[in-house]
Scaffold this motif. Structure first.
Motif, PDB file in Angstrom:
ATOM      1  N   VAL A   5    -131.751  35.291  21.015  1.00 24.72           N
ATOM      2  CA  VAL A   5    -131.883  34.624  19.717  1.00 24.72           C
ATOM      3  C   VAL A   5    -132.711  35.491  18.778  1.00 24.72           C
ATOM      4  O   VAL A   5    -133.757  36.033  19.153  1.00 24.72           O
ATOM      5  N   THR A   6    -132.237  35.612  17.539  1.00 25.49           N
ATOM      6  CA  THR A   6    -132.943  36.403  16.530  1.00 25.49           C
ATOM      7  C   THR A   6    -133.643  35.533  15.483  1.00 25.49           C
ATOM      8  O   THR A   6    -134.609  35.966  14.866  1.00 25.49           O
ATOM      9  N   HIS A   7    -133.112  34.304  15.278  1.00 31.66           N
ATOM     10  CA  HIS A   7    -133.608  33.467  14.185  1.00 31.66           C
ATOM     11  C   HIS A   7    -134.055  32.096  14.686  1.00 31.66           C
ATOM     12  O   HIS A   7    -133.294  31.401  15.382  1.00 31.66           O
ATOM     13  N   LEU A   8    -135.278  31.733  14.312  1.00 31.42           N
ATOM     14  CA  LEU A   8    -135.800  30.407  14.622  1.00 31.42           C
ATOM     15  C   LEU A   8    -136.153  29.699  13.323  1.00 31.42           C
ATOM     16  O   LEU A   8    -136.926  30.223  12.512  1.00 31.42           O
ATOM     17  N   CYS A   9    -135.579  28.526  13.117  1.00 31.93           N
ATOM     18  CA  CYS A   9    -135.980  27.635  12.028  1.00 31.93           C
ATOM     19  C   CYS A   9    -136.568  26.398  12.707  1.00 31.93           C
ATOM     20  O   CYS A   9    -135.838  25.607  13.314  1.00 31.93           O
ATOM     21  N   TYR A  25    -141.467  34.479  29.309  1.00 30.92           N
ATOM     22  CA  TYR A  25    -140.146  34.728  28.724  1.00 30.92           C
ATOM     23  C   TYR A  25    -140.192  35.916  27.759  1.00 30.92           C
ATOM     24  O   TYR A  25    -141.216  36.194  27.134  1.00 30.92           O
ATOM     25  N   ASP A  26    -139.028  36.571  27.644  1.00 28.52           N
ATOM     26  CA  ASP A  26    -138.874  37.697  26.729  1.00 28.52           C
ATOM     27  C   ASP A  26    -138.412  37.162  25.375  1.00 28.52           C
ATOM     28  O   ASP A  26    -137.277  36.719  25.226  1.00 28.52           O
ATOM     29  N   LEU A  27    -139.299  37.204  24.385  1.00 27.15           N
ATOM     30  CA  LEU A  27    -138.980  36.720  23.048  1.00 27.15           C
ATOM     31  C   LEU A  27    -138.808  37.869  22.057  1.00 27.15           C
ATOM     32  O   LEU A  27    -138.802  37.655  20.843  1.00 27.15           O
ATOM     33  N   SER A  28    -138.627  39.057  22.567  1.00 27.27           N
ATOM     34  CA  SER A  28    -138.599  40.253  21.709  1.00 27.27           C
ATOM     35  C   SER A  28    -137.401  40.289  20.768  1.00 27.27           C
ATOM     36  O   SER A  28    -137.406  41.046  19.785  1.00 27.27           O
ATOM     37  N   SER A  29    -136.370  39.503  21.049  1.00 29.50           N
ATOM     38  CA  SER A  29    -135.191  39.511  20.167  1.00 29.50           C
ATOM     39  C   SER A  29    -135.442  38.811  18.841  1.00 29.50           C
ATOM     40  O   SER A  29    -134.735  39.053  17.856  1.00 29.50           O
ATOM     41  N   VAL A  30    -136.453  37.948  18.777  1.00 28.59           N
ATOM     42  CA  VAL A  30    -136.698  37.146  17.573  1.00 28.59           C
ATOM     43  C   VAL A  30    -137.326  38.014  16.480  1.00 28.59           C
ATOM     44  O   VAL A  30    -138.398  38.576  16.667  1.00 28.59           O
ATOM     45  N   TYR A  31    -136.629  38.126  15.338  1.00 28.13           N
ATOM     46  CA  TYR A  31    -137.200  38.891  14.226  1.00 28.13           C
ATOM     47  C   TYR A  31    -137.336  38.069  12.942  1.00 28.13           C
ATOM     48  O   TYR A  31    -137.744  38.591  11.907  1.00 28.13           O
ATOM     49  N   PHE A  32    -137.024  36.772  12.999  1.00 29.03           N
ATOM     50  CA  PHE A  32    -137.150  35.906  11.809  1.00 29.03           C
ATOM     51  C   PHE A  32    -137.570  34.522  12.256  1.00 29.03           C
ATOM     52  O   PHE A  32    -136.941  33.936  13.151  1.00 29.03           O
ATOM     53  N   LEU A  33    -138.627  33.990  11.649  1.00 30.30           N
ATOM     54  CA  LEU A  33    -139.047  32.625  11.938  1.00 30.30           C
ATOM     55  C   LEU A  33    -139.453  31.943  10.646  1.00 30.30           C
ATOM     56  O   LEU A  33    -140.345  32.416   9.938  1.00 30.30           O
TER      57      LEU A  33
END
Length: 580
Positions: free
Chosen positions: A293-297, A315-323
């Motif tokens: 996942v790249t985007h969290l709203c 957990y590996d959260l490195s894919s997230v680049y937008f929150l």
């Protein structure tokens, strides 16, 4: 200073003859990303089932055909969707709209009493329900006179007498097309209702906001115009959406934030949506890792869990680049902790309102982390007024109530001219929020002038709880206010004046006054929890001799709210937090 215009130049053309489905699935527009691939539109979180645009079109067509054949759903008929997030949520709503119908979405945590209120106000013809909440739906349907054969399940249930989406799609695809898809003439999208979305507005019980197809499309164009994803002068790594992006849908679709920004916005911006039916932190962390996942709203309580839970390190959260955090303000302290959790992520806040359809601001372009505490930059096409208490207009960096003018605005509240007149005037909308706006068109929300309490992003009208408490024989007068809470943002708290009969003739009171008070407080809290959805339950009760009011009898709510917050800060307020 008179009015504040957003930056970004003139708003790109907004088509006024498209439905939402037509614009998202088939419409060409300069703000839509120019990258195209065969990635799915949606993924079912639990199974990994992927749904592409062709399958989505087919399912919408099949269900629309079945709804026409079986129930003759047509122009302005209203369907209520009562369900958590589901991959067929958008299939159901677009099938109804394809026939010219209107959709109203209901909170799946509603009690039967809450749902009855909504169904009666919108005059729903059919009820589309997830099996998880079927008992509540059946109770509400009986009260409203909706026959069982007008209830449709989102998933099949063995032995169930109710129709379900799966069989209806199959049936509709196997029949000759029996309907003419909705086609709008130029200007038609500005008048054609798409949703009756519930909001408490600036005060009072929830009201049905009349949201048009044009309002939603316009807001999507505003967001796309702000992001400028097709601007080749901006490096890909600096864009907020990039090829291959994946959005996790944990914010509920029934809410304007979840539907308009997350569901529709992700589709327009070509971000695959992982559909999560029910939030839990561990499930969210698993999905981020599994689906990259790249985007969290999300909303502040979810941010709090991300920052505090020991599970995160597993957990590996490195894919997230937008929150983006929305629904309620995020404290600066919590935002600092979030940066430590996701150090390489674009982080900021957004601000919106159902009556605006929905977005008002977006995360600033020029910094990775917006640590200012602002609610973001104004979207293109918006005009703001900051109105002082005396009615004069404030300038930059001066506080006042935010009034907005935008082509995305809704057209009022259904069958409620009084409430419409309180919020809508001359093309403007009163937000009920006290703000200040900086010269760079950044909005800072200072306080809510309106009476609503925001619990985990949900709106709670104090008057609704006050009316319910006044039905209890022990209550002579009451005022409900919001008190701060680290997890929920705010919680409802009641100041109660006891009726004379509650204060006399009590042997328990004579024996142990404090125990008597505690029991009575718990009884009043149970009176609320037995009839209201969980986020409307009281965090506590405080007995007072009188409720402060002005000479005309209006509650001086701010006086008690300030008193409650001061007592909380001093540890003097007994917050019981109902366990029921």
């Amino acid at each position: 200073m008179t009015e504040i215009h957003s930056d970004g130049g003139p708003l790109p053309h907004v088509p006024d003859d498209f439905t939402i489905e037509q614009f998202i699935l088939d419409g060409q527009h300069p703000v839509k990303p120019q990258w195209y691939d065969l990635r799915p539109v949606m993924i079912e979180e639990a199974t990994g089932r992927a749904i592409g645009s062709d399958e989505l079109r087919a399912r919408v067509h099949g269900l629309a055909n079945a709804l026409k054949i079986r129930w003759n759903i047509g122009h302005d008929d209203v369907a209520c969707i009562f369900s958590p997030n589901h991959v067929d949520y958008v299939v159901a709503l677009w099938a109804v709209q394809k026939l010219g119908g209107i959709v109203s979405t209901a909170n799946p945590t509603y009690t039967a009493e809450d749902l009855v209120y909504q169904l009666q106000l919108i005059k729903a013809r059919i009820l589309i329900v997830h099996p998880w909440v079927l008992p509540v739906a059946l109770e509400a349907a009986r009260t409203c006179g909706i026959p069982p054969d007008q209830i449709i399940l989102l998933e099949p249930v063995a032995g169930s007498p109710y129709s379900n989406i799966q069989e209806l799609v199959k049936f509709g695809l196997g029949q000759t097309q029996q309907f003419a898809p909705l086609r709008l003439s130029p200007g038609g999208a500005k008048k054609k209702l798409a949703f009756l979305s519930f909001s408490s507005g600036t005060t009072g019980k929830p009201k049905a906001v009349m949201v048009t197809h044009y309002g939603i499309i316009c807001n999507l164009v505003q967001i796309g115009g702000y992001l400028k994803l097709n601007d080749e002068s901006v490096p890909t790594e600096r864009k907020m959406y990039r090829p291959g992006s994946v959005s996790l849908a944990v914010v509920p679709f029934y809410h304007a934030y979840g539907m308009h920004m997350l569901l529709f916005g992700s589709m327009v911006l070509q971000s695959t949506i992982v559909v999560s039916p029910k939030f839990s932190l561990e499930r969210m962390l698993q999905s981020i890792q599994q689906y990259r996942v790249t985007h969290l709203c999300i909303v502040p309580p979810q941010v709090l869990l991300l920052c505090k839970s020991p599970l995160v390190k597993n957990y590996d959260l490195s894919s997230v680049y937008f929150l983006m955090c929305g629904g309620a303000p995020l404290s600066a302290e919590l935002q600092e902790q979030l940066v430590r959790t996701l150090p390489n992520c674009i982080i900021g806040q957004g601000y919106g309102m159902t009556e605006i359809s929905t977005g008002v601001t977006f995360i600033p372009h020029d910094r990775q982390v917006d640590a200012s505490g602002s609610a973001g930059l104004m979207l293109p096409g918006l005009i703001a007024r900051v109105v002082r208490p005396d009615g004069s207009l404030a300038g930059y960096d001066e506080p006042g109530e935010l009034h907005l003018h935008t082509p995305s605005r809704s057209i009022g509240y259904l069958n409620n001219p009084t409430a419409t007149a309180e919020t809508y005037y001359d093309g403007w909308i009163r937000t009920g929020d006290e703000v200040l706006i900086t010269p760079r068109k950044e909005i800072f929300v200072i306080d809510r002038l309106k009476e609503l309490i925001k619990v985990r992003g949900f709106q709670v009208a104090p008057s609704e709880l006050e009316g319910h408490l006044l039905d209890h024989p022990a209550v002579a007068d009451v005022c409900v206010v919001g008190i701060p809470d680290d997890f929920s943002g705010e919680l409802p708290f009641a100041f109660v004046v006891l009726a004379p009969n509650a204060q006399t003739d009590s042997k328990e009171k004579e024996k142990d006054l404090e125990a008597w008070k505690t029991n009575l407080k718990e009884m009043l809290m149970k009176h609320v929890s037995d009839h209201k959805t969980p986020y409307k339950r009281l965090a506590g009760v405080e007995f007072v001799d009188a409720i402060p009011k002005n000479p005309s009898g209006k509650l001086l709510r701010r006086v008690l709210r300030d008193r409650a917050r001061e007592m909380v800060s001093r540890g003097q307020l007994s917050v019981l937090r109902s366990k029921l």
